[in-house]
Scaffold this motif. Structure first.
Motif, PDB file in Angstrom:
ATOM      1  N   ILE A 184       0.840  -1.037  -0.064  1.00 37.22           N
ATOM      2  CA  ILE A 184      -0.100  -0.060  -0.005  1.00 37.22           C
ATOM      3  C   ILE A 184       0.857   1.241   0.178  1.00 37.22           C
ATOM      4  CG2 ILE A 184      -0.150   0.198   2.615  1.00 37.22           C
ATOM      5  CD1 ILE A 184      -3.343   0.899   2.035  1.00 37.22           C
ATOM      6  N   ALA A 185       0.400   2.536  -0.523  1.00 31.74           N
ATOM      7  CA  ALA A 185       1.133   3.597  -0.826  1.00 31.74           C
ATOM      8  C   ALA A 185       0.309   4.806  -0.683  1.00 31.74           C
ATOM      9  CB  ALA A 185       1.904   3.581  -1.846  1.00 31.74           C
ATOM     10  N   PRO A 186       0.454   6.049  -0.046  1.00 32.11           N
ATOM     11  CA  PRO A 186      -0.288   7.066  -0.199  1.00 32.11           C
ATOM     12  C   PRO A 186      -0.609   7.655  -1.564  1.00 32.11           C
ATOM     13  CG  PRO A 186       1.629   7.516   1.166  1.00 32.11           C
ATOM     14  CD  PRO A 186       1.987   6.251   0.418  1.00 32.11           C
ATOM     15  N   THR A 187      -1.761   7.952  -1.806  1.00 33.30           N
ATOM     16  CA  THR A 187      -2.169   8.642  -3.086  1.00 33.30           C
ATOM     17  C   THR A 187      -0.977   9.725  -3.594  1.00 33.30           C
ATOM     18  OG1 THR A 187      -3.523  10.391  -2.233  1.00 33.30           O
ATOM     19  CG2 THR A 187      -4.588   8.193  -2.284  1.00 33.30           C
ATOM     20  N   SER A 188      -1.570   9.868  -4.755  1.00 36.76           N
ATOM     21  CA  SER A 188      -0.584  11.050  -5.589  1.00 36.76           C
ATOM     22  C   SER A 188      -1.411  12.526  -5.099  1.00 36.76           C
ATOM     23  CB  SER A 188      -0.596  11.133  -7.047  1.00 36.76           C
ATOM     24  OG  SER A 188      -2.045  11.005  -7.608  1.00 36.76           O
ATOM     25  N   GLU A 189      -0.852  13.576  -5.447  1.00 36.55           N
ATOM     26  CA  GLU A 189      -1.387  14.881  -5.156  1.00 36.55           C
ATOM     27  C   GLU A 189      -2.939  15.015  -5.726  1.00 36.55           C
ATOM     28  OE1 GLU A 189       1.302  15.688  -8.665  1.00 36.55           O
ATOM     29  OE2 GLU A 189       1.333  14.485  -6.583  1.00 36.55           O
ATOM     30  N   PRO A 190      -3.839  15.786  -5.266  1.00 29.64           N
ATOM     31  CA  PRO A 190      -4.871  16.283  -5.849  1.00 29.64           C
ATOM     32  C   PRO A 190      -4.652  17.039  -7.270  1.00 29.64           C
ATOM     33  CG  PRO A 190      -5.125  16.830  -3.633  1.00 29.64           C
ATOM     34  CD  PRO A 190      -3.719  16.201  -3.711  1.00 29.64           C
ATOM     35  N   THR A 191      -5.326  16.945  -8.249  1.00 29.81           N
ATOM     36  CA  THR A 191      -5.344  17.695  -9.495  1.00 29.81           C
ATOM     37  C   THR A 191      -6.210  18.909  -9.615  1.00 29.81           C
ATOM     38  OG1 THR A 191      -6.634  16.145 -10.385  1.00 29.81           O
ATOM     39  CG2 THR A 191      -4.241  15.407 -10.221  1.00 29.81           C
ATOM     40  N   ARG A 192      -5.778  19.842 -10.525  1.00 31.76           N
ATOM     41  CA  ARG A 192      -6.773  20.782 -10.987  1.00 31.76           C
ATOM     42  C   ARG A 192      -7.288  21.605  -9.756  1.00 31.76           C
ATOM     43  NH1 ARG A 192     -10.445  18.162 -15.729  1.00 31.76           N
ATOM     44  NH2 ARG A 192      -8.447  17.086 -17.069  1.00 31.76           N
ATOM     45  N   GLY A 244      -7.618   3.862  -0.846  1.00 29.95           N
ATOM     46  CA  GLY A 244      -8.920   4.687  -1.094  1.00 29.95           C
ATOM     47  C   GLY A 244      -8.385   6.199  -0.770  1.00 29.95           C
ATOM     48  N   ILE A 245      -9.378   7.007  -0.257  1.00 33.34           N
ATOM     49  CA  ILE A 245      -9.046   8.174   0.183  1.00 33.34           C
ATOM     50  C   ILE A 245     -10.030   8.308   1.240  1.00 33.34           C
ATOM     51  CG2 ILE A 245      -9.446  10.657  -0.298  1.00 33.34           C
ATOM     52  CD1 ILE A 245      -8.617  10.196  -3.327  1.00 33.34           C
ATOM     53  N   GLU A 246      -9.854   8.756   2.289  1.00 35.94           N
ATOM     54  CA  GLU A 246     -10.497   9.290   3.665  1.00 35.94           C
ATOM     55  C   GLU A 246     -10.850  10.638   3.529  1.00 35.94           C
ATOM     56  OE1 GLU A 246      -8.152   8.526   6.922  1.00 35.94           O
ATOM     57  OE2 GLU A 246      -8.322   6.099   6.913  1.00 35.94           O
ATOM     58  N   GLY A 247     -10.285  11.598   2.853  1.00 36.46           N
ATOM     59  CA  GLY A 247     -10.798  12.700   2.791  1.00 36.46           C
ATOM     60  C   GLY A 247      -9.487  13.634   2.263  1.00 36.46           C
ATOM     61  N   VAL A 256      -4.384  18.528   0.614  1.00 38.36           N
ATOM     62  CA  VAL A 256      -3.542  17.324   0.747  1.00 38.36           C
ATOM     63  C   VAL A 256      -4.541  16.217   0.938  1.00 38.36           C
ATOM     64  CG1 VAL A 256      -2.048  15.767   2.224  1.00 38.36           C
ATOM     65  CG2 VAL A 256      -1.620  18.245   1.615  1.00 38.36           C
ATOM     66  N   ALA A 257      -4.361  15.111   0.114  1.00 35.03           N
ATOM     67  CA  ALA A 257      -5.149  13.926   0.374  1.00 35.03           C
ATOM     68  C   ALA A 257      -4.830  12.846   1.314  1.00 35.03           C
ATOM     69  CB  ALA A 257      -5.381  13.156  -0.991  1.00 35.03           C
ATOM     70  N   VAL A 258      -5.566  12.312   1.879  1.00 33.83           N
ATOM     71  CA  VAL A 258      -5.256  11.451   3.433  1.00 33.83           C
ATOM     72  C   VAL A 258      -5.930   9.864   3.156  1.00 33.83           C
ATOM     73  CG1 VAL A 258      -5.221  11.396   5.849  1.00 33.83           C
ATOM     74  CG2 VAL A 258      -5.267  13.452   4.747  1.00 33.83           C
ATOM     75  N   ASN A 259      -5.049   9.054   3.448  1.00 37.18           N
ATOM     76  CA  ASN A 259      -5.611   7.719   3.525  1.00 37.18           C
ATOM     77  C   ASN A 259      -4.840   6.977   4.402  1.00 37.18           C
ATOM     78  OD1 ASN A 259      -2.880   7.148   2.296  1.00 37.18           O
ATOM     79  ND2 ASN A 259      -3.770   5.900   0.631  1.00 37.18           N
ATOM     80  N   PRO A 260      -4.913   5.623   4.745  1.00 35.09           N
ATOM     81  CA  PRO A 260      -4.319   4.924   5.912  1.00 35.09           C
ATOM     82  C   PRO A 260      -3.009   5.033   5.830  1.00 35.09           C
ATOM     83  CG  PRO A 260      -6.348   3.744   4.950  1.00 35.09           C
ATOM     84  CD  PRO A 260      -5.931   4.752   4.201  1.00 35.09           C
TER      85      PRO A 260
END
Length: 1170
Positions: free
Chosen positions: A747-755, A780-783, A825-829
Motif C-alpha cells: 500500500i502507498a499514499p495517493t498522488s497529489e490532488p489535481t486541478r 482509497g481516500i479518507e478525505g 492534501v489527500a489522506v488515506n491509511p
C-alpha cells in the motif's frame, strides 16, 4: 475494531468531584487493527453530543503516537459545576456504518465544606448558570432563616424585565437579588433576539448527494416543538393518505409526552408508527411495517426529518420544508453507483500449449468490462482468434486458447468503479519419460536394442557409453521416430559391454541402462586346483576410494565379482570389522547397528548371490542406511576383505521463519532462515512463490535459484493481501514448501490532488475546488485537508478539523485584503499525499463580475431542425452575483408553455420536447446584474417536407419530346426548395420511371418517348428534409403519334343480347321438418335483368321477415326461417322484364311431420302428433 483502553482520574464508574475543580478524562485507542482512523465522540445523557459544547468550560484534545499507533483522546471540564453531573458515554468507531464501541461513566458533584450550597439559591431567578456568579460573596451576609419574598413559581423575573422600561432594570434587579447586572442585560438581549429569530434553528443542507439504492435523511430543527411542518417535492406536497393508522392521539408532529411519531408514505399510502407511554417505561407499538415505506416522516422533539428509503433516479428533485410562511430548500442528487469488482483476478502460472482463463466478477449483470494486456486494450477486433471473451451473468472471462511465451505479461480488467490485474507466467513444459531404457544381457553375435520414449516429438538427444558419446556406424545405428529414440548394436562383442545413457537436448534428465556380455565358455580339461579368493570391487568413486553415493528413496545395487576355487563364502557386515563366515540364519530388514551382519536374502536390505557374483541391495535408501560397510570372502585356499562407505543424500528441509520485513506500493521485501538440514549436499539457492490470500493458486516469483535469504518481490498489486513461501534447492532436488508467511498488503499514499483552482472569493472566504488524485490505490481516500498561509510566510494553518470527503471547500475567516496561498492534501491509511499548491496567491476581497453570455459555436449561426425532433440548448454565462435571466422570442417575453426554461448560476437551458414549425423564430437571452446586462440572439428554424407542386401540365408535344411546366408548391416546408424530381408513366403499364432529379427550374423537356404511346407525368418537390410526401400529377397527357400510317377499322356491330326471361332450373317439391330452416331454389335468365316475385298460394310474399329472398347471378333462393305447420302450401316464382312478361310457377307442397309436447294442469307431460 481492535483494543480500546479507557482511563480517567478515578477507577470507579461513578466519579465524585468537588465543585469548581478541574477534571480530565482520557481514552486511549490501539489502532493496529483498524482499517482507517477511528472516530471518537463524547456524549452526555442519551443524545447530547459534547463536541457542540466545546469552549472555555469544556475542551477536547486528540494526539497520535506513530511508534505505538495509539490515539489519545482527552476531555477536560474546567471548574465543574452542578450542571455537569450526570451520565456520560464515550463511543469509538472506524466507519460510519459500523456499530460503535461504548464506555459509560457517571459524574457526581459535591459542594466543598467551606460554605453551604444554599448560598447559590437566590441566583436561580436569573436563569443563568451558577458558575457565572461564583465569586459574588455578598449573598453570604444574608441570614439563612430569611425566606424569599417571591418564590420561583409565583413570579417570572424575565417576564417582568421584558415588559419593563430600561430605566427600571436596576430597580428590579435589586428587588429580586440579581447582582450581575451586566449578565442580566446580556441574557435579556438574547431572549429578545430568540423571540424575533427564525422558525428554523437549523435549516436543510444546501444539497444532498447519494448513490442509487441508498437511504437519504434530510432533517431540520424548528424553534417551536409544536410547529406543523410540511414537506414538498418539486413544489408538490408529500402527503399521507387520510386512512392511515397510528397509535395514540395527536396530530402529525405533536404526540403525547413529546414522543416521536413516524409517518411512512409509499405510492400514496401512508403508514404511521405511534409511540405510547405507559408508566415509567415507554412502550413502542407499530401500526404497520416501516421497511416497505418509500418516504418516512419523523418528528422527535424539535427535529423534523424526511427519510427516503432506497432512493432512485426519480427522487432527484428539489425538496422544501415549510413551517408556517417560512421555507428552506435543498436539492437531492442521485447518482448511479459505479460498477465494482467483487472477485479479483488470480495470477496464473502455466506451461506452453495449455489453456488459460482469467475470471473476474463484477457487482452488476450486463456491465461492461475492458480487458487490457500491458496497457494495450484487448477486444474482438484486435485479438483475433487467440483470445475469447465470455460473459456469464456477473462473471467475465478472458480465455487464451494455447498459451505461448509471447503471452507473458500483466493483464487488467477495468470497470467504471475499479480495476483488477493479474500476472501470467508461461514456461516450457517439463519433459516426461513415457518408457525408460531396460538393462540387457546378451551373448556374442546377438543384437542389442536400447529404446526409450519421451513426451515431446521434437526433442532430440545423444547416446553415451561409459560417458563417451556413441557415433553411428555400419554396426551401430541411431534412430529417432516420433517420440521414440532407439540405439541398435548388431553382432554384440565383449567390448560393447558397459553403461549406456540417453541425454535429451535442453533437459536436465538422463536415462541409463547396462549391457551385460556373456562370453562362450571354452572346453578345457578339468584339473582340480585351489585358488585363494579375490574380491574385484569397483565403485567408480574417483578420489574417495570405495565410496558410494545414493539418493534417498532410490535403489542401491552393488555387484561385486568374486573369484576363487573352491567357491568362497561371502559375508557382508555393517562396519569395518571382519565378520565370521556365513552360517547364521539371521534375517533383518535394515542395515542394523554398527558391526551387525547383513545376511538376509529377502527384504529391503538384502544380499543376492550367484556363481562368481555377489550383490548388495538396498531398496528405498534411508538416511539411517548411511555408514561404512565391509565384505569378507574365504575358502580353504585363503580369504579376502574389502571396505566401502555408503553415503545417502536427500533434498533439503524447507526454510524456516518466512516473513515480510517491508512493503511499498508494488513491492515487498521477504526474508527467511536457511533450512536446518541441507540433505548432505550444499544448498544452491531458493525458489519463491506468492499467492493472494483470497486465492488458492501459487505463482512462481523466480525460475532461476536465488542464493540470498532476502528477496524483493516486485510487480505486486497495491491493496491486495499476499502470502509467501520458500523452497530450498540443492544438487538432489527441491525441498517441500515452507510454512506460509503472515499475510501482508502493499500500500502507498495517493498522488497529489489535481486541478486545484479558486471557485469563488468574497471579503472573508475563498471557495476552492479540485479533482481527485490520478493515482489513488487500494487504500482509497479518507478525505482532504485544506491549509492556507499568508504570502511570504511558511506557517500553514489547517482550515478543516476533520478531512472533508467532497472535492470542494470554502475556507472562512480569512483576513480582508491579504494575499493568501492554499494547498490541498489527500489522506488515506498510508498517510498524507504530496500537496497540491495553488500557483498564484489569492487576494481576499469581493469580486464583482459583469455578466457575459458565451454562445456555443454551433449556435452562432441559424439552428435548423426538423419537425418532431428535440431541441436542447445550453447557454453558459458568467457574472457575479448571480444574474437575472430573461428569455424573449421575436422581441416579446417568452410565454409558450411548450418551451421549457431552466436557469442556474452558470448557465440557462432552453428545451423543446417536440419541435413544431410555430417554434421557429429569434430567441433572445438577456442576463442582468444591477445596471449592467448582456444579451444574445439564437435563430431557430424548424423545417418539414414541402408540399407537392401545383398546376403540372404538358404544354407541348413534338416528335418524341414533351414539354412540362408547373408552379412551386404552396408549402415550402419553411425552407428553400432545392429542386424537383420528374417521373413518367406509360398509360398502358402504369409503371413510373424517374426522368430527372434535382431539377432546379419549374419546367423541363422529356425526350426519348416511344411512338404510339401515351404518357402521364408527376413531379415531386424537394428541400433539405427530402421529397414531398405526395406528387403533383399532370392535368393532361402526351400522346406520341405515328407519322405516315392511317388505320381504317371496320365498323363493329354489337350482338343483341336482349331476351325474355326463361327458367333454366324449376322448383322442386320438398318435405321439411318443423323448426329447421328450409330453402327452395330455381334459376332464371333474361336481359334486361328480370324482376323476381315470390308467391305463396298465389299470394305475393312481401317484406315478411320470416322469408329471405336472394338472387345470385340468376340463382333464386327463398329461405324460410324455422317453418311451422302453417308454412306448408304451394309456392311459385315469377320473373318479369320489359321485353315479355312470363309467369312460371312450380308447385311445392310441404308435408310436415311434427310431434308437439304440451303440459296439462296437473304438471304431467303429454305429447303426440298434431
Amino acid at each position: 475494531f481492535g483494543q480500546v483502553i479507557y482511563h480517567h482520574l478515578l477507577s470507579e464508574d461513578k466519579a465524585k468531584f468537588v465543585l469548581w475543580a478541574d477534571i480530565m478524562f482520557v481514552a486511549k485507542v490501539d489502532s493496529n487493527n483498524f482499517p482507517r482512523k477511528p472516530t471518537l465522540k463524547w456524549f452526555k445523557g442519551k443524545w447530547l453530543d459534547l463536541s457542540s459544547k466545546a469552549g472555555k468550560h469544556m475542551q477536547f484534545k486528540e494526539t497520535y503516537d506513530r511508534n505505538t499507533k495509539i490515539y489519545t483522546f482527552e476531555m477536560n471540564i474546567i471548574k465543574v459545576v452542578d450542571a455537569d453531573a450526570g451520565g456520560y458515554r464515550c463511543e469509538i468507531a472506524s466507519k460510519a456504518k459500523d456499530k460503535p464501541h461504548c464506555c459509560y461513566f457517571d459524574i457526581t458533584v459535591q459542594v466543598c465544606a467551606i460554605g453551604p450550597s444554599d448560598h447559590y439559591k437566590p441566583l436561580t431567578h436569573t436563569g443563568d448558570r451558577t458558575r457565572d456568579l461564583a465569586l459574588d460573596f455578598s449573598v453570604l451576609l444574608k441570614k439563612r432563616q430569611k425566606k424569599k419574598r417571591v418564590t420561583e413559581e409565583e413570579v417570572n423575573v424575565w417576564d417582568i424585565l421584558k415588559k419593563a422600561k430600561a430605566c427600571d432594570y436596576e430597580k428590579i434587579a435589586f428587588q429580586y437579588g440579581i447582582t450581575d447586572l451586566r449578565g442580566m442585560l446580556k441574557r435579556l438581549k438574547e431572549l429578545k433576539r430568540l423571540e424575533a429569530a427564525s422558525m428554523f434553528l437549523r435549516k436543510l443542507e444546501p444539497e444532498y448527494s447519494e448513490e442509487k439504492g441508498n437511504k437519504v435523511t434530510m432533517s431540520v430543527e424548528v424553534a417551536d416543538p409544536n410547529a406543523n411542518v410540511r414537506w414538498l417535492k418539486n413544489g408538490q406536497e408529500i402527503k399521507p393518505s387520510s386512512n392511515h393508522t397510528r397509535t395514540g392521539t395527536g396530530d402529525v408532529g405533536k404526540t403525547p409526552g413529546h414522543l416521536p411519531l413516524f409517518m411512512c408514505i409509499h405510492a400514496g399510502l401512508a403508514m404511521s408508527v405511534g409511540l405510547t407511554q405507559t408508566g415509567p417505561k415507554q412502550i413502542f407499538t407499530r401500526a404497520d411495517h416501516v421497511s416497505f415505506c418509500r418516504y418516512v416522516l419523523e418528528s422527535e422533539g424539535n427535529v423534523r426529518s424526511l427519510t427516503i428509503n432506497k432512493c432512485n433516479l426519480s427522487d432527484d428533485a428539489v425538496y422544501e420544508c415549510v413551517v408556517d410562511e417560512e421555507k428552506c430548500y435543498t436539492e437531492l442528487f442521485v447518482k448511479e453507483p459505479p460498477v465494482t469488482i467483487t472477485k479479483l483476478l488470480d495470477d496464473v502460472h502455466t506451461v506452453v500449449g495449455e489453456k488459460v482463463e482469467f475470471e473476474v466478477e463484477v457487482s452488476e449483470e450486463g456491465a461492461s468490462v475492458q480487458w487490457m494486456k500491458d496497457g494495450e486494450e484487448l477486444n474482438r477486433e484486435t485479438a483475433g482468434s487467440k483470445y475469447r471473451f465470455k460473459k456469464d451473468g456477473k462473471r467475465h472471462i478472458l480465455i487464451i486458447n494455447e498459451a505461448t511465451t509471447e503471452d507473458i505479461g500483466m493483464y487488467y480488467a477495468k470497470t467504471t468503479g475499479g480495476e483488477s490485474k493479474a500476472e501470467l507466467e508461461v514456461e516450457e513444459a517439463e519433459l516426461q519419460v513415457l518408457q525408460s531404457i531396460a538393462d540387457l544381457t546378451l551373448k556374442s553375435s546377438e543384437q542389442a536394442v536400447f529404446k526409450c520414449e519421451v513426451s515431446d516429438e521434437k526433442v532430440t538427444g545423444k547416446w553415451f557409453k561409459d560417458g563417451v558419446e556413441v557415433t553411428a556406424s555400419d554396426r551401430i545405428k541411431i534412430s529417432h521416430i516420433g517420440r521414440t529414440h532407439k540405439l541398435t548394436i548388431d553382432d554384440v562383442k565383449q567390448g560393447d559391454a558397459g553403461d549406456y545413457t540417453f541425454v535429451p537436448d535442453g533437459h536436465a534428465i538422463s536415462l541409463s541402462a547396462k549391457l551385460n556380455f556373456l562370453g562362450e565358455k571354452p572346453i578345457i580339461e578339468y584339473k582340480p586346483r585351489q585358488d585363494p579368493p579375490k574380491i574385484h570391487l569397483d565403485t567408480g568413486a574417483g578420489g574417495n576410494k570405495n565410496a558410494i553415493t545414493v539418493v534417498a528413496g532410490n535403489k542401491l545395487r552393488l555387484d561385486v565379482e568374486i573369484s576363487g576355487e573352491p567357491e568362497p563364502t561371502v559375508c557382508w557386515k555393517r562396519g569395518e570389522q571382519k565378520s565370521p563366515p556365513q552360517g547364521r540364519d539371521k534375517r533383518e530388514d535394515s542395515c542394523g547397528p554398527e558391526g551387525a551382519e547383513v545376511s538376509a536374502l529377502e527384504g529391503r536390505v538384502r544380499v543376492e548371490k550367484r556363481k562368481g557374483l555377489c550383490s548388495f541391495v538396498i531398496d528405498g535408501a534411508l538416511k539411517s542406511d548411511e555408514g561404512p560397510y565391509s565384505i569378507t570372502v574365504s575358502n580353504p585356499a585363503g580369504d579376502d576383505h574389502a571396505d566401502l562407505f555408503v553415503k545417502v543424500v536427500d533434498v533439503p528441509e524447507p526454510p524456516l521463519n518466512v516473513r515480510c520485513t517491508s512493503v511499498g506500493e508494488d513491492f515487498a521485501v521477504v526474508t527467511w532462515d536457511a533450512p536446518p538440514y541441507d540433505g548432505g549436499v550444499p544448498i544452491k539457492g531458493y525458489l519463491l512463490e506468492k499467492k493472494k490470500v483470497s486465492s488458492n493458486h501459487w505463482t512462481k516469483l523466480n525460475f532461476d535459484v536465488f542464493e540470498s535469504t532476502t528477496y524483493e518481490a516486485k510487480r505486486m498489486i497495491d491493496g491486495v493481501s499476499y502470502e509467501m513461501r520458500v523452497f530450498a534447492v540443492n544438487g538432489i532436488g527441491v525441498s517441500e514448501g515452507s510454512a506460509s508467511s503472515a499475510p501482508f498488503m502493499p500500500i502507498a499514499p495517493t498522488s497529489e490532488p489535481t486541478r486545484l483552482q479558486v471557485d469563488d472569493v468574497t471579503d472573508s472566504t475563498c471557495a476552492l475546488k479540485w479533482r481527485p488524485p490520478e493515482k489513488i490505490g487500494a487504500g482509497g481516500i479518507e478525505g482532504y485537508i485544506i491549509e492556507y498561509c499568508i504570502e511570504g510566510s511558511d506557517q500553514w494553518v489547517q482550515a478543516n478539523e476533520a478531512p472533508v470527503e467532497k472535492n470542494q471547500y470554502r475556507v472562512k475567516g480569512l483576513p480582508v485584503g491579504e494575499k493568501m496561498l492554499f494547498r490541498v492534501v489527500a489522506v488515506n491509511p498510508a498517510g498524507r499525499s504530496p500537496p497540491a499548491i495553488l500557483g498564484q496567491p489569492v487576494t481576499i476581497r469581493e469580486i464583482v463580475e459583469s455578466p457575459k453570455i458565451r454562445i456555443p459555436r454551433h449556435l452562432r449561426s441559424k439552428l435548423i431542425t426538423r419537425v418532431g425532433e428535440k431541441i436542447n440548448l445550453l447557454i453558459p454565462f458568467q457574472g457575479k452575483p448571480r444574474p437575472v435571466v430573461t428569455w424573449f422570442k421575436d422581441g416579446k417575453p417568452l410565454e409558450d408553455r411548450s418551451v421549457g426554461i431552466r436557469n442556474s448560476e452558470l448557465d440557462s437551458i432552453l428545451f423543446i420536447r417536440t419541435a413544431e414549425r410555430a417554434h421557429s423564430g429569434v430567441y433572445t437571452l438577456h442576463v442582468q446584474i444591477e445596471n449592467t446586462s448582456d444579451s444574445a440572439d439564437i435563430h431557430i428554424q424548424v423545417v418539414d417536407k414541402p408540399g407537392p407542386p401545383i398546376a403540372v401540365q404538358v404544354t407541348d408535344v413534338w416528335g418524341f419530346n414533351a414539354a412540362l411546366e408547373w408552379k412551386p408548391p404552396k408549402d415550402d416546408g419553411n425552407c428553400e426548395i432545392l429542386g424537383y424530381t420528374i417521373q413518367k408513366a406509360d398509360m398502358k403499364t402504369k409503371e413510373w420511371f424517374t426522368v430527372y432529379e434535382h431539377n432546379r427550374r419549374p419546367s423541363c423537356t422529356v425526350s426519348d418517348l416511344i411512338m404510339g404511346n401515351e404518357y402521364s407525368f408527376r413531379v415531386y418537390s424537394e428541400n433539405i428534409c427530402g421529397l414531398s410526401e405526395n406528387p403533383g400529377l399532370s392535368k393532361n397527357t402526351a400522346f406520341i403519334s405515328k407519322s405516315g400510317l392511317d388505320c381504317n377499322p371496320r365498323p363493329y356491330k354489337e350482338m343483341d343480347m336482349t331476351r325474355s326471361p326463361k327458367f333454366t332450373a324449376p322448383l322442386v317439391d320438398r318435405t321439411v321438418v318443423a323448426g329447421y330452416t328450409a330453402a327452395i331454389s330455381c334459376s332464371v335468365r333474361g336481359d334486361p335483368r328480370p324482376k323476381i316475385v315470390w308467391m305463396k298460394n298465389n299470394m305475393i310474399i312481401g317484406e315478411d321477415p320470416k322469408f329471405l329472398m336472394q338472387n345470385n347471378q340468376g340463382v333464386l333462393t327463398l329461405r324460410i326461417r324455422k317453418p311451422s305447420l302453417f308454412d306448408g302450401g304451394r309456392y311459385s316464382c315469377r320473373a318479369i322484364n320489359d321485353l315479355d312478361k312470363t309467369r312460371w310457377s312450380a308447385s311445392w307442397r310441404s308435408e310436415v311431420r311434427l310431434n308437439l309436447m304440451f303440459t296439462k294442469a296437473g304438471g304431467n307431460r303429454v305429447g303426440g302428433p298434431r
